[in-house]
Design an enzyme around this catalytic site. Sequence first.
Site, PDB file in Angstrom:
ATOM      1  N   HIS A 283       0.878  -1.185   0.000  1.00 18.63           N
ATOM      2  CA  HIS A 283       0.000   0.000   0.000  1.00 18.63           C
ATOM      3  C   HIS A 283       0.909   1.226   0.000  1.00 18.63           C
ATOM      4  O   HIS A 283       1.693   1.424  -0.936  1.00 18.63           O
ATOM      5  CB  HIS A 283      -0.925  -0.100   1.224  1.00 18.63           C
ATOM      6  CG  HIS A 283      -2.050   0.891   1.283  1.00 18.63           C
ATOM      7  ND1 HIS A 283      -2.388   1.713   0.237  1.00 18.63           N
ATOM      8  CD2 HIS A 283      -2.922   1.205   2.291  1.00 18.63           C
ATOM      9  CE1 HIS A 283      -3.416   2.469   0.588  1.00 18.63           C
ATOM     10  NE2 HIS A 283      -3.752   2.193   1.836  1.00 18.63           N
ATOM     11  N   HIS A 322      -2.302  -2.391  -9.748  1.00 14.83           N
ATOM     12  CA  HIS A 322      -3.249  -1.775  -8.821  1.00 14.83           C
ATOM     13  C   HIS A 322      -4.520  -2.610  -8.804  1.00 14.83           C
ATOM     14  O   HIS A 322      -4.917  -3.144  -9.828  1.00 14.83           O
ATOM     15  CB  HIS A 322      -3.580  -0.340  -9.272  1.00 14.83           C
ATOM     16  CG  HIS A 322      -4.166   0.487  -8.177  1.00 14.83           C
ATOM     17  ND1 HIS A 322      -5.499   0.461  -7.876  1.00 14.83           N
ATOM     18  CD2 HIS A 322      -3.576   1.340  -7.305  1.00 14.83           C
ATOM     19  CE1 HIS A 322      -5.715   1.272  -6.859  1.00 14.83           C
ATOM     20  NE2 HIS A 322      -4.576   1.820  -6.491  1.00 14.83           N
ATOM     21  N   ASP A 378       2.863   5.400  -6.944  1.00 19.12           N
ATOM     22  CA  ASP A 378       4.114   5.291  -6.201  1.00 19.12           C
ATOM     23  C   ASP A 378       5.336   5.096  -7.077  1.00 19.12           C
ATOM     24  O   ASP A 378       6.463   5.163  -6.589  1.00 19.12           O
ATOM     25  CB  ASP A 378       4.020   4.114  -5.217  1.00 19.12           C
ATOM     26  CG  ASP A 378       3.122   4.471  -4.052  1.00 19.12           C
ATOM     27  OD1 ASP A 378       3.144   5.651  -3.664  1.00 19.12           O
ATOM     28  OD2 ASP A 378       2.409   3.590  -3.556  1.00 19.12           O
TER      29      ASP A 378
HETATM   30  N1  ACO Z   1       4.890  -7.122 -10.416  1.00 14.67           N
HETATM   31  C1  ACO Z   1       4.761  -8.336 -10.990  1.00 14.67           C
HETATM   32  N2  ACO Z   1       3.618  -9.029 -11.060  1.00 14.67           N
HETATM   33  C2  ACO Z   1       2.532  -8.458 -10.526  1.00 14.67           C
HETATM   34  C3  ACO Z   1       2.573  -7.203  -9.915  1.00 14.67           C
HETATM   35  C4  ACO Z   1       3.795  -6.521  -9.870  1.00 14.67           C
HETATM   36  N3  ACO Z   1       3.909  -5.330  -9.317  1.00 14.67           N
HETATM   37  N4  ACO Z   1       1.344  -6.880  -9.466  1.00 14.67           N
HETATM   38  C5  ACO Z   1       0.544  -7.902  -9.786  1.00 14.67           C
HETATM   39  N5  ACO Z   1       1.271  -8.874 -10.427  1.00 14.67           N
HETATM   40  C6  ACO Z   1       0.756 -10.108 -10.999  1.00 14.67           C
HETATM   41  C7  ACO Z   1       0.468 -11.139  -9.914  1.00 14.67           C
HETATM   42  O1  ACO Z   1       1.600 -11.965  -9.689  1.00 14.67           O
HETATM   43  C8  ACO Z   1      -0.686 -11.882 -10.505  1.00 14.67           C
HETATM   44  O2  ACO Z   1      -0.180 -12.750 -11.502  1.00 14.67           O
HETATM   45  P1  ACO Z   1      -0.854 -14.219 -11.705  1.00 14.67           P
HETATM   46  O3  ACO Z   1      -2.258 -13.930 -12.155  1.00 14.67           O
HETATM   47  O4  ACO Z   1       0.008 -14.885 -12.694  1.00 14.67           O
HETATM   48  O5  ACO Z   1      -0.815 -14.862 -10.350  1.00 14.67           O
HETATM   49  C9  ACO Z   1      -1.487 -10.807 -11.235  1.00 14.67           C
HETATM   50  O6  ACO Z   1      -0.508  -9.805 -11.578  1.00 14.67           O
HETATM   51  C10 ACO Z   1      -2.580 -10.170 -10.400  1.00 14.67           C
HETATM   52  O7  ACO Z   1      -1.992  -9.700  -9.184  1.00 14.67           O
HETATM   53  P2  ACO Z   1      -2.717  -9.673  -7.786  1.00 14.67           P
HETATM   54  O8  ACO Z   1      -1.686  -9.683  -6.697  1.00 14.67           O
HETATM   55  O9  ACO Z   1      -3.783 -10.725  -7.747  1.00 14.67           O
HETATM   56  O10 ACO Z   1      -3.424  -8.262  -7.858  1.00 14.67           O
HETATM   57  P3  ACO Z   1      -4.014  -7.453  -6.633  1.00 14.67           P
HETATM   58  O11 ACO Z   1      -5.091  -6.617  -7.172  1.00 14.67           O
HETATM   59  O12 ACO Z   1      -4.330  -8.352  -5.498  1.00 14.67           O
HETATM   60  O13 ACO Z   1      -2.764  -6.583  -6.161  1.00 14.67           O
HETATM   61  C11 ACO Z   1      -1.262  -4.833  -5.848  1.00 14.67           C
HETATM   62  C12 ACO Z   1      -2.624  -5.232  -6.388  1.00 14.67           C
HETATM   63  C13 ACO Z   1      -1.120  -5.256  -4.381  1.00 14.67           C
HETATM   64  C14 ACO Z   1      -1.121  -3.300  -5.898  1.00 14.67           C
HETATM   65  C15 ACO Z   1      -0.164  -5.510  -6.717  1.00 14.67           C
HETATM   66  O14 ACO Z   1      -0.281  -5.105  -8.057  1.00 14.67           O
HETATM   67  C16 ACO Z   1       1.237  -5.255  -6.191  1.00 14.67           C
HETATM   68  O15 ACO Z   1       1.715  -5.964  -5.315  1.00 14.67           O
HETATM   69  N6  ACO Z   1       1.953  -4.207  -6.746  1.00 14.67           N
HETATM   70  C17 ACO Z   1       3.250  -3.841  -6.264  1.00 14.67           C
HETATM   71  C18 ACO Z   1       3.128  -3.034  -4.985  1.00 14.67           C
HETATM   72  C19 ACO Z   1       2.622  -1.640  -5.244  1.00 14.67           C
HETATM   73  O16 ACO Z   1       3.106  -0.936  -6.131  1.00 14.67           O
HETATM   74  N7  ACO Z   1       1.657  -1.211  -4.408  1.00 14.67           N
HETATM   75  C20 ACO Z   1       1.115   0.150  -4.480  1.00 14.67           C
HETATM   76  C21 ACO Z   1      -0.318   0.123  -4.832  1.00 14.67           C
HETATM   77  S1  ACO Z   1      -0.902   1.739  -5.061  1.00 14.67           S
HETATM   78  C22 ACO Z   1      -1.126   2.342  -3.548  1.00 14.67           C
HETATM   79  O17 ACO Z   1      -1.381   1.707  -2.582  1.00 14.67           O
HETATM   80  C23 ACO Z   1      -0.951   3.745  -3.414  1.00 14.67           C
END
Ligand code: ACO
Length: 437
Positions: A283, A322, A378
Amino acid sequence: MEQMTAKTEKKNGEGVKLDTLKITDSRTGKQYEIPIQDDTVKAIDLRQIKVNSDDFGLMTYDPAFMNTASCKSKITFIDGDKGILLYRGYPIEQLAEKRSYLEVAYLILNGELPEKKQLTEWTEHVRMHTFVHENVKRLMEGFRYDAHPMGIFVSTLAALSTFYPEAKNVLDADTRQKQIWRLIGKVPTIAAFAYRHSLGMPYVYPDNDLSYSENFLSMMFRVAELKYKPNPVLAKALDVLFILHADHEQNCSANTMRSIGSSQADPYCAAAGAAAALYGPLHGGANEAVLRMLDEIASKDKVPAFIKDVKEGKGRLMGFGHRIYKNYDPRATIIKKMADEVFEVMGKNPKLEIALELERIALQDDYFVKRKLYPNVDFYSGLIYQAMKFPVDMFPVLFAIGRMSGWLAQWQEMLTDPEQKIARPRQVYLGYQRRNL
Ligand code: ACO
Protein backbone atom coordinates in the site's frame (compact mmCIF):
# COMPACT_ATOMS: atom_id res chain seq x y z
CA MET A 1 -23.61 17.37 -11.96
CA GLU A 2 -26.06 14.57 -11.44
CA GLN A 3 -25.29 12.38 -8.44
CA MET A 4 -24.50 8.77 -9.15
CA THR A 5 -27.50 7.44 -7.20
CA ALA A 6 -30.09 9.57 -9.01
CA LYS A 7 -31.01 6.86 -11.54
CA THR A 8 -32.35 4.46 -8.93
CA GLU A 9 -34.06 7.17 -6.88
CA LYS A 10 -35.92 8.45 -9.95
CA LYS A 11 -36.98 4.96 -10.86
CA ASN A 12 -38.35 4.50 -7.34
CA GLY A 13 -40.10 7.87 -7.45
CA GLU A 14 -41.86 7.05 -10.69
CA GLY A 15 -42.93 3.74 -9.28
CA VAL A 16 -40.98 1.79 -11.91
CA LYS A 17 -40.28 -1.74 -10.78
CA LEU A 18 -36.69 -2.21 -9.65
CA ASP A 19 -34.45 -4.69 -11.44
CA THR A 20 -34.17 -8.06 -9.79
CA LEU A 21 -31.96 -11.11 -9.85
CA LYS A 22 -33.73 -14.47 -10.13
CA ILE A 23 -31.97 -17.32 -8.40
CA THR A 24 -32.77 -21.02 -8.50
CA ASP A 25 -31.18 -23.04 -5.71
CA SER A 26 -30.27 -26.36 -7.32
CA ARG A 27 -30.14 -27.97 -3.85
CA THR A 28 -33.85 -27.42 -3.23
CA GLY A 29 -35.26 -26.31 -6.59
CA LYS A 30 -36.63 -23.18 -4.84
CA GLN A 31 -36.65 -19.84 -6.65
CA TYR A 32 -35.86 -16.44 -5.19
CA GLU A 33 -36.07 -12.90 -6.52
CA ILE A 34 -33.48 -10.49 -5.12
CA PRO A 35 -33.66 -6.71 -5.73
CA ILE A 36 -30.81 -5.09 -7.65
CA GLN A 37 -30.05 -1.54 -6.56
CA ASP A 38 -27.15 0.62 -7.79
CA ASP A 39 -25.85 -2.42 -9.67
CA THR A 40 -25.52 -4.43 -6.48
CA VAL A 41 -27.43 -7.08 -4.60
CA LYS A 42 -27.48 -7.01 -0.82
CA ALA A 43 -25.52 -9.94 0.59
CA ILE A 44 -28.03 -10.15 3.47
CA ASP A 45 -30.81 -10.84 0.92
CA LEU A 46 -29.13 -14.18 0.24
CA ARG A 47 -29.59 -15.26 3.84
CA GLN A 48 -33.17 -16.37 3.10
CA ILE A 49 -31.77 -19.07 0.78
CA LYS A 50 -31.74 -22.15 2.96
CA VAL A 51 -31.72 -25.91 2.52
CA ASN A 52 -33.92 -26.37 5.60
CA SER A 53 -35.11 -24.29 8.55
CA ASP A 54 -31.99 -25.15 10.63
CA ASP A 55 -29.72 -23.90 7.88
CA PHE A 56 -28.00 -20.54 8.65
CA GLY A 57 -28.62 -19.35 5.10
CA LEU A 58 -26.41 -18.51 2.14
CA MET A 59 -23.49 -16.10 2.54
CA THR A 60 -21.06 -14.60 0.05
CA TYR A 61 -17.38 -15.51 0.29
CA ASP A 62 -15.12 -12.65 -0.73
CA PRO A 63 -11.59 -12.66 0.70
CA ALA A 64 -9.90 -9.25 0.24
CA PHE A 65 -13.26 -7.70 -0.75
CA MET A 66 -12.62 -8.27 -4.45
CA ASN A 67 -16.28 -7.80 -5.36
CA THR A 68 -17.97 -6.42 -2.26
CA ALA A 69 -19.07 -2.82 -1.74
CA SER A 70 -18.83 -2.14 2.00
CA CYS A 71 -20.51 1.26 1.89
CA LYS A 72 -22.28 3.87 -0.20
CA SER A 73 -20.05 6.87 -0.69
CA LYS A 74 -20.16 10.30 -2.35
CA ILE A 75 -16.49 11.17 -1.89
CA THR A 76 -14.28 9.63 -4.58
CA PHE A 77 -15.02 7.97 -7.89
CA ILE A 78 -12.53 5.80 -9.77
CA ASP A 79 -12.95 4.19 -13.18
CA GLY A 80 -9.99 1.85 -13.14
CA ASP A 81 -10.35 0.74 -16.76
CA LYS A 82 -10.40 4.28 -18.09
CA GLY A 83 -7.89 5.71 -15.61
CA ILE A 84 -10.34 8.28 -14.16
CA LEU A 85 -10.17 9.69 -10.62
CA LEU A 86 -12.72 12.24 -9.36
CA TYR A 87 -12.95 13.86 -5.92
CA ARG A 88 -16.58 14.89 -5.33
CA GLY A 89 -16.98 14.87 -9.12
CA TYR A 90 -13.95 17.02 -9.99
CA PRO A 91 -11.18 15.39 -12.07
CA ILE A 92 -7.90 15.00 -10.21
CA GLU A 93 -6.02 16.71 -13.09
CA GLN A 94 -8.05 19.94 -12.68
CA LEU A 95 -7.77 19.98 -8.89
CA ALA A 96 -3.99 19.36 -9.02
CA GLU A 97 -3.53 22.21 -11.48
CA LYS A 98 -5.87 24.83 -10.05
CA ARG A 99 -6.43 24.25 -6.34
CA SER A 100 -4.38 24.01 -3.16
CA TYR A 101 -4.25 20.98 -0.89
CA LEU A 102 -6.28 22.73 1.82
CA GLU A 103 -9.03 23.58 -0.70
CA VAL A 104 -9.09 19.97 -1.85
CA ALA A 105 -9.13 18.69 1.74
CA TYR A 106 -12.13 20.97 2.40
CA LEU A 107 -13.83 19.67 -0.75
CA ILE A 108 -13.28 16.05 0.21
CA LEU A 109 -14.55 16.61 3.73
CA ASN A 110 -17.48 18.92 2.97
CA GLY A 111 -18.63 17.95 -0.51
CA GLU A 112 -18.08 21.37 -2.16
CA LEU A 113 -15.10 23.60 -2.80
CA PRO A 114 -14.86 26.40 -0.22
CA GLU A 115 -16.09 29.93 -0.97
CA LYS A 116 -13.49 32.61 -0.21
CA LYS A 117 -14.71 33.21 3.34
CA GLN A 118 -15.00 29.49 4.04
CA LEU A 119 -11.45 28.95 2.82
CA THR A 120 -10.12 31.74 5.06
CA GLU A 121 -11.88 30.25 8.09
CA TRP A 122 -10.86 26.69 7.27
CA THR A 123 -7.22 27.69 6.74
CA GLU A 124 -7.26 29.62 10.01
CA HIS A 125 -8.68 26.67 11.93
CA VAL A 126 -6.09 24.28 10.53
CA ARG A 127 -3.33 26.80 11.22
CA MET A 128 -4.45 27.24 14.82
CA HIS A 129 -3.94 23.53 15.35
CA THR A 130 -0.46 23.03 13.92
CA PHE A 131 1.29 23.05 17.31
CA VAL A 132 1.48 19.92 19.46
CA HIS A 133 1.49 19.72 23.25
CA GLU A 134 5.05 19.74 24.65
CA ASN A 135 4.38 16.30 26.12
CA VAL A 136 3.78 15.00 22.59
CA LYS A 137 7.22 16.29 21.70
CA ARG A 138 8.70 14.60 24.77
CA LEU A 139 6.94 11.37 23.92
CA MET A 140 8.48 11.46 20.47
CA GLU A 141 11.91 12.12 21.96
CA GLY A 142 11.62 8.75 23.71
CA PHE A 143 11.92 6.75 20.50
CA ARG A 144 15.25 5.17 19.57
CA TYR A 145 17.48 7.33 17.39
CA ASP A 146 16.99 4.98 14.41
CA ALA A 147 13.22 4.46 14.79
CA HIS A 148 11.39 4.40 11.45
CA PRO A 149 9.47 7.70 11.19
CA MET A 150 6.32 5.83 10.18
CA GLY A 151 6.45 3.85 13.44
CA ILE A 152 6.83 7.13 15.34
CA PHE A 153 4.01 8.69 13.30
CA VAL A 154 1.58 5.82 13.93
CA SER A 155 2.32 5.73 17.67
CA THR A 156 2.07 9.51 18.08
CA LEU A 157 -1.29 9.64 16.30
CA ALA A 158 -2.62 7.07 18.75
CA ALA A 159 -1.10 8.98 21.67
CA LEU A 160 -3.01 12.14 20.67
CA SER A 161 -6.12 10.31 21.79
CA THR A 162 -4.94 10.72 25.40
CA PHE A 163 -4.54 14.50 24.98
CA TYR A 164 -8.06 15.06 23.64
CA PRO A 165 -10.36 12.75 25.62
CA GLU A 166 -13.46 14.61 24.37
CA ALA A 167 -12.68 13.19 20.90
CA LYS A 168 -14.48 10.01 21.90
CA ASN A 169 -17.80 11.84 21.45
CA VAL A 170 -17.74 10.77 17.84
CA LEU A 171 -21.47 11.20 17.33
CA ASP A 172 -21.27 14.93 18.03
CA ALA A 173 -20.70 16.93 14.84
CA ASP A 174 -18.90 19.87 16.52
CA THR A 175 -16.54 17.57 18.38
CA ARG A 176 -15.78 15.72 15.16
CA GLN A 177 -15.06 18.99 13.36
CA LYS A 178 -12.57 20.03 16.01
CA GLN A 179 -10.64 16.76 15.76
CA ILE A 180 -10.60 17.16 11.96
CA TRP A 181 -8.91 20.59 12.31
CA ARG A 182 -6.51 19.15 14.85
CA LEU A 183 -5.54 16.11 12.82
CA ILE A 184 -5.05 17.98 9.53
CA GLY A 185 -3.16 20.73 11.36
CA LYS A 186 -0.92 18.47 13.39
CA VAL A 187 0.11 15.70 11.00
CA PRO A 188 2.78 17.76 9.20
CA THR A 189 4.22 18.75 12.59
CA ILE A 190 4.33 15.16 13.83
CA ALA A 191 5.80 13.98 10.52
CA ALA A 192 8.54 16.63 10.58
CA PHE A 193 9.35 15.97 14.26
CA ALA A 194 9.68 12.26 13.46
CA TYR A 195 12.20 13.12 10.75
CA ARG A 196 14.20 15.56 12.90
CA HIS A 197 14.28 12.94 15.65
CA SER A 198 16.01 10.47 13.35
CA LEU A 199 18.71 13.08 12.66
CA GLY A 200 19.08 14.12 16.27
CA MET A 201 18.24 17.67 15.21
CA PRO A 202 16.13 20.08 17.26
CA TYR A 203 12.48 20.10 16.30
CA VAL A 204 11.33 23.18 14.37
CA TYR A 205 8.02 24.65 15.51
CA PRO A 206 5.36 25.54 12.95
CA ASP A 207 5.60 28.87 11.14
CA ASN A 208 2.00 29.91 10.66
CA ASP A 209 2.88 32.69 8.21
CA LEU A 210 3.61 29.98 5.66
CA SER A 211 1.20 27.89 3.60
CA TYR A 212 0.45 24.28 4.59
CA SER A 213 3.17 22.79 2.37
CA GLU A 214 5.67 25.61 2.96
CA ASN A 215 5.30 25.23 6.70
CA PHE A 216 5.96 21.50 6.41
CA LEU A 217 9.13 22.13 4.39
CA SER A 218 10.22 24.68 6.99
CA MET A 219 9.71 22.21 9.87
CA MET A 220 11.62 19.55 7.90
CA PHE A 221 14.60 21.49 6.60
CA ARG A 222 15.07 24.75 8.49
CA VAL A 223 18.43 24.93 10.24
CA ALA A 224 19.57 28.35 11.46
CA GLU A 225 17.68 30.68 9.14
CA LEU A 226 15.61 33.32 10.91
CA LYS A 227 12.90 32.84 8.33
CA TYR A 228 12.87 29.75 6.09
CA LYS A 229 11.80 30.47 2.52
CA PRO A 230 10.95 27.27 0.69
CA ASN A 231 11.49 27.12 -3.06
CA PRO A 232 8.05 27.82 -4.60
CA VAL A 233 8.43 25.05 -7.19
CA LEU A 234 9.09 22.51 -4.45
CA ALA A 235 6.28 23.84 -2.23
CA LYS A 236 3.86 23.60 -5.17
CA ALA A 237 5.07 20.09 -6.05
CA LEU A 238 4.56 18.93 -2.49
CA ASP A 239 1.11 20.50 -2.39
CA VAL A 240 0.19 18.64 -5.60
CA LEU A 241 1.51 15.39 -4.13
CA PHE A 242 -0.71 15.91 -1.08
CA ILE A 243 -3.68 16.48 -3.43
CA LEU A 244 -2.92 13.32 -5.42
CA HIS A 245 -2.80 11.28 -2.23
CA ALA A 246 -5.79 12.89 -0.50
CA ASP A 247 -8.30 10.08 -1.06
CA HIS A 248 -8.70 6.91 -3.04
CA GLU A 249 -12.09 5.53 -1.98
CA GLN A 250 -12.17 2.15 -0.22
CA ASN A 251 -8.46 1.30 -0.19
CA CYS A 252 -6.82 -0.77 2.55
CA SER A 253 -6.19 2.16 4.94
CA ALA A 254 -9.55 3.90 4.35
CA ASN A 255 -11.23 0.59 5.02
CA THR A 256 -9.22 0.30 8.25
CA MET A 257 -10.23 3.84 9.27
CA ARG A 258 -13.87 2.98 8.69
CA SER A 259 -13.58 -0.39 10.39
CA ILE A 260 -11.94 0.97 13.56
CA GLY A 261 -14.22 4.01 13.49
CA SER A 262 -17.25 1.75 13.26
CA SER A 263 -16.65 0.65 16.85
CA GLN A 264 -16.87 4.39 17.72
CA ALA A 265 -13.21 4.56 18.73
CA ASP A 266 -11.90 8.13 18.65
CA PRO A 267 -10.43 9.43 15.37
CA TYR A 268 -6.84 9.47 16.68
CA CYS A 269 -6.89 5.73 17.34
CA ALA A 270 -8.71 5.11 14.06
CA ALA A 271 -6.21 7.26 12.12
CA ALA A 272 -3.30 5.46 13.81
CA GLY A 273 -4.79 2.17 12.55
CA ALA A 274 -5.27 3.60 9.08
CA ALA A 275 -1.66 4.84 9.03
CA ALA A 276 -0.50 1.38 10.16
CA ALA A 277 -2.37 -0.15 7.22
CA LEU A 278 -0.78 2.39 4.91
CA TYR A 279 2.69 1.44 6.14
CA GLY A 280 2.70 -1.94 4.37
CA PRO A 281 4.75 -2.30 1.16
CA LEU A 282 1.69 -3.31 -0.85
CA HIS A 283 0.00 0.00 0.00
CA GLY A 284 1.65 3.30 1.03
CA GLY A 285 4.98 1.64 1.72
CA ALA A 286 5.28 0.93 -2.01
CA ASN A 287 7.01 4.25 -2.80
CA GLU A 288 9.73 3.35 -0.32
CA ALA A 289 9.92 -0.14 -1.83
CA VAL A 290 10.27 1.35 -5.34
CA LEU A 291 13.35 3.32 -4.32
CA ARG A 292 14.89 0.30 -2.62
CA MET A 293 14.17 -1.71 -5.78
CA LEU A 294 15.83 0.95 -7.98
CA ASP A 295 18.86 0.92 -5.66
CA GLU A 296 19.03 -2.85 -5.96
CA ILE A 297 18.85 -2.75 -9.77
CA ALA A 298 21.58 -0.05 -9.66
CA SER A 299 22.00 0.48 -13.43
CA LYS A 300 19.94 0.63 -16.61
CA ASP A 301 21.66 -2.40 -18.19
CA LYS A 302 20.49 -4.63 -15.30
CA VAL A 303 16.80 -3.85 -15.99
CA PRO A 304 16.16 -6.78 -18.43
CA ALA A 305 17.57 -9.28 -15.89
CA PHE A 306 15.39 -7.77 -13.15
CA ILE A 307 12.26 -7.98 -15.31
CA LYS A 308 13.10 -11.61 -16.09
CA ASP A 309 13.30 -12.37 -12.34
CA VAL A 310 9.94 -10.67 -11.74
CA LYS A 311 8.33 -12.75 -14.49
CA GLU A 312 9.75 -15.89 -12.92
CA GLY A 313 8.02 -14.96 -9.67
CA LYS A 314 11.18 -13.82 -7.85
CA GLY A 315 9.64 -10.63 -6.49
CA ARG A 316 7.39 -7.89 -7.85
CA LEU A 317 7.95 -4.81 -9.90
CA MET A 318 7.13 -2.34 -7.14
CA GLY A 319 5.07 0.69 -8.15
CA PHE A 320 3.33 -1.36 -10.83
CA GLY A 321 -0.15 -2.82 -10.70
CA HIS A 322 -3.25 -1.77 -8.82
CA ARG A 323 -6.35 -3.49 -7.53
CA ILE A 324 -8.58 -0.95 -9.30
CA TYR A 325 -6.56 0.67 -12.10
CA LYS A 326 -6.20 -1.60 -15.08
CA ASN A 327 -4.85 1.34 -17.06
CA TYR A 328 -2.29 4.08 -16.37
CA ASP A 329 -2.93 5.53 -12.88
CA PRO A 330 -3.94 9.17 -13.62
CA ARG A 331 -1.95 10.28 -10.58
CA ALA A 332 1.21 8.73 -12.05
CA THR A 333 0.69 10.79 -15.25
CA ILE A 334 0.54 14.03 -13.23
CA ILE A 335 3.55 13.09 -11.13
CA LYS A 336 5.63 12.12 -14.15
CA LYS A 337 5.04 15.56 -15.67
CA MET A 338 5.77 17.34 -12.40
CA ALA A 339 9.02 15.43 -11.95
CA ASP A 340 10.68 17.48 -14.68
CA GLU A 341 9.94 20.77 -12.85
CA VAL A 342 11.37 19.40 -9.60
CA PHE A 343 14.44 17.96 -11.33
CA GLU A 344 15.08 21.34 -12.94
CA VAL A 345 15.42 22.89 -9.48
CA MET A 346 17.11 20.02 -7.66
CA GLY A 347 19.00 18.22 -10.43
CA LYS A 348 17.98 14.97 -12.05
CA ASN A 349 17.57 11.92 -9.83
CA PRO A 350 20.02 9.40 -11.36
CA LYS A 351 17.50 6.62 -10.69
CA LEU A 352 15.06 8.21 -13.13
CA GLU A 353 16.89 6.55 -16.00
CA ILE A 354 16.39 3.11 -14.46
CA ALA A 355 12.71 3.85 -13.74
CA LEU A 356 12.05 5.00 -17.31
CA GLU A 357 13.73 1.89 -18.69
CA LEU A 358 11.70 -0.35 -16.36
CA GLU A 359 8.51 1.34 -17.51
CA ARG A 360 9.51 1.16 -21.20
CA ILE A 361 10.26 -2.57 -21.06
CA ALA A 362 7.33 -3.49 -18.80
CA LEU A 363 4.76 -1.65 -20.91
CA GLN A 364 5.64 -3.73 -23.96
CA ASP A 365 6.19 -7.03 -22.19
CA ASP A 366 3.44 -9.62 -22.55
CA TYR A 367 3.54 -10.55 -18.85
CA PHE A 368 2.64 -7.00 -17.76
CA VAL A 369 0.36 -6.21 -20.73
CA LYS A 370 -1.71 -9.37 -20.20
CA ARG A 371 -2.16 -8.64 -16.50
CA LYS A 372 -2.86 -4.93 -17.15
CA LEU A 373 -0.01 -3.84 -14.91
CA TYR A 374 0.74 -0.12 -15.27
CA PRO A 375 2.73 2.33 -13.15
CA ASN A 376 0.78 3.44 -10.10
CA VAL A 377 1.13 6.66 -8.09
CA ASP A 378 4.11 5.29 -6.20
CA PHE A 379 6.29 4.52 -9.18
CA TYR A 380 7.44 8.13 -9.67
CA SER A 381 6.48 9.83 -6.39
CA GLY A 382 9.53 8.40 -4.60
CA LEU A 383 11.90 9.82 -7.22
CA ILE A 384 10.45 13.28 -6.67
CA TYR A 385 10.54 12.96 -2.90
CA GLN A 386 14.16 11.87 -3.09
CA ALA A 387 15.09 14.75 -5.40
CA MET A 388 13.46 17.07 -2.82
CA LYS A 389 15.85 15.57 -0.22
CA PHE A 390 13.27 13.59 1.71
CA PRO A 391 14.85 10.39 3.04
CA VAL A 392 13.30 7.14 1.81
CA ASP A 393 11.96 6.31 5.28
CA MET A 394 9.79 9.43 5.14
CA PHE A 395 7.93 8.48 1.94
CA PRO A 396 5.01 6.65 3.58
CA VAL A 397 4.76 9.46 6.14
CA LEU A 398 4.39 12.00 3.31
CA PHE A 399 1.64 9.83 1.84
CA ALA A 400 -0.11 9.78 5.23
CA ILE A 401 -0.09 13.60 5.56
CA GLY A 402 -2.04 13.97 2.31
CA ARG A 403 -4.30 11.00 3.01
CA MET A 404 -5.44 12.29 6.42
CA SER A 405 -8.21 14.37 4.80
CA GLY A 406 -9.50 11.29 2.95
CA TRP A 407 -9.42 9.11 6.07
CA LEU A 408 -11.36 11.72 8.01
CA ALA A 409 -13.93 12.17 5.22
CA GLN A 410 -14.44 8.39 5.03
CA TRP A 411 -14.71 8.19 8.83
CA GLN A 412 -17.25 11.02 9.00
CA GLU A 413 -19.31 9.58 6.14
CA MET A 414 -19.38 6.20 7.87
CA LEU A 415 -20.49 7.68 11.21
CA THR A 416 -23.30 9.69 9.64
CA ASP A 417 -24.57 6.85 7.41
CA PRO A 418 -27.66 5.30 9.03
CA GLU A 419 -27.02 2.02 7.18
CA GLN A 420 -23.62 1.50 8.83
CA LYS A 421 -22.99 -0.56 11.95
CA ILE A 422 -19.91 -1.98 13.63
CA ALA A 423 -17.89 -3.71 10.87
CA ARG A 424 -17.92 -7.40 11.47
CA PRO A 425 -17.41 -9.83 8.59
CA ARG A 426 -18.51 -13.45 8.65
CA GLN A 427 -16.23 -16.42 8.10
CA VAL A 428 -16.43 -19.82 6.48
CA TYR A 429 -15.38 -22.10 9.32
CA LEU A 430 -13.42 -25.09 8.08
CA GLY A 431 -11.84 -26.24 11.35
CA TYR A 432 -12.74 -29.15 13.60
CA GLN A 433 -16.33 -29.66 14.62
CA ARG A 434 -16.77 -30.00 18.37
CA ARG A 435 -14.47 -32.70 19.79
CA ASN A 436 -13.74 -33.88 23.31
CA LEU A 437 -10.43 -34.08 25.15
N1 ACO B 1 4.89 -7.12 -10.42
C1 ACO B 1 4.76 -8.34 -10.99
N2 ACO B 1 3.62 -9.03 -11.06
C2 ACO B 1 2.53 -8.46 -10.53
C3 ACO B 1 2.57 -7.20 -9.91
C4 ACO B 1 3.80 -6.52 -9.87
N3 ACO B 1 3.91 -5.33 -9.32
N4 ACO B 1 1.34 -6.88 -9.47
C5 ACO B 1 0.54 -7.90 -9.79
N5 ACO B 1 1.27 -8.87 -10.43
C6 ACO B 1 0.76 -10.11 -11.00
C7 ACO B 1 0.47 -11.14 -9.91
O1 ACO B 1 1.60 -11.97 -9.69
C8 ACO B 1 -0.69 -11.88 -10.50
O2 ACO B 1 -0.18 -12.75 -11.50
P1 ACO B 1 -0.85 -14.22 -11.71
O3 ACO B 1 -2.26 -13.93 -12.16
O4 ACO B 1 0.01 -14.88 -12.69
O5 ACO B 1 -0.82 -14.86 -10.35
C9 ACO B 1 -1.49 -10.81 -11.24
O6 ACO B 1 -0.51 -9.81 -11.58
C10 ACO B 1 -2.58 -10.17 -10.40
O7 ACO B 1 -1.99 -9.70 -9.18
P2 ACO B 1 -2.72 -9.67 -7.79
O8 ACO B 1 -1.69 -9.68 -6.70
O9 ACO B 1 -3.78 -10.72 -7.75
O10 ACO B 1 -3.42 -8.26 -7.86
P3 ACO B 1 -4.01 -7.45 -6.63
O11 ACO B 1 -5.09 -6.62 -7.17
O12 ACO B 1 -4.33 -8.35 -5.50
O13 ACO B 1 -2.76 -6.58 -6.16
C11 ACO B 1 -1.26 -4.83 -5.85
C12 ACO B 1 -2.62 -5.23 -6.39
C13 ACO B 1 -1.12 -5.26 -4.38
C14 ACO B 1 -1.12 -3.30 -5.90
C15 ACO B 1 -0.16 -5.51 -6.72
O14 ACO B 1 -0.28 -5.11 -8.06
C16 ACO B 1 1.24 -5.25 -6.19
O15 ACO B 1 1.72 -5.96 -5.32
N6 ACO B 1 1.95 -4.21 -6.75
C17 ACO B 1 3.25 -3.84 -6.26
C18 ACO B 1 3.13 -3.03 -4.98
C19 ACO B 1 2.62 -1.64 -5.24
O16 ACO B 1 3.11 -0.94 -6.13
N7 ACO B 1 1.66 -1.21 -4.41
C20 ACO B 1 1.11 0.15 -4.48
C21 ACO B 1 -0.32 0.12 -4.83
S1 ACO B 1 -0.90 1.74 -5.06
C22 ACO B 1 -1.13 2.34 -3.55
O17 ACO B 1 -1.38 1.71 -2.58
C23 ACO B 1 -0.95 3.74 -3.41
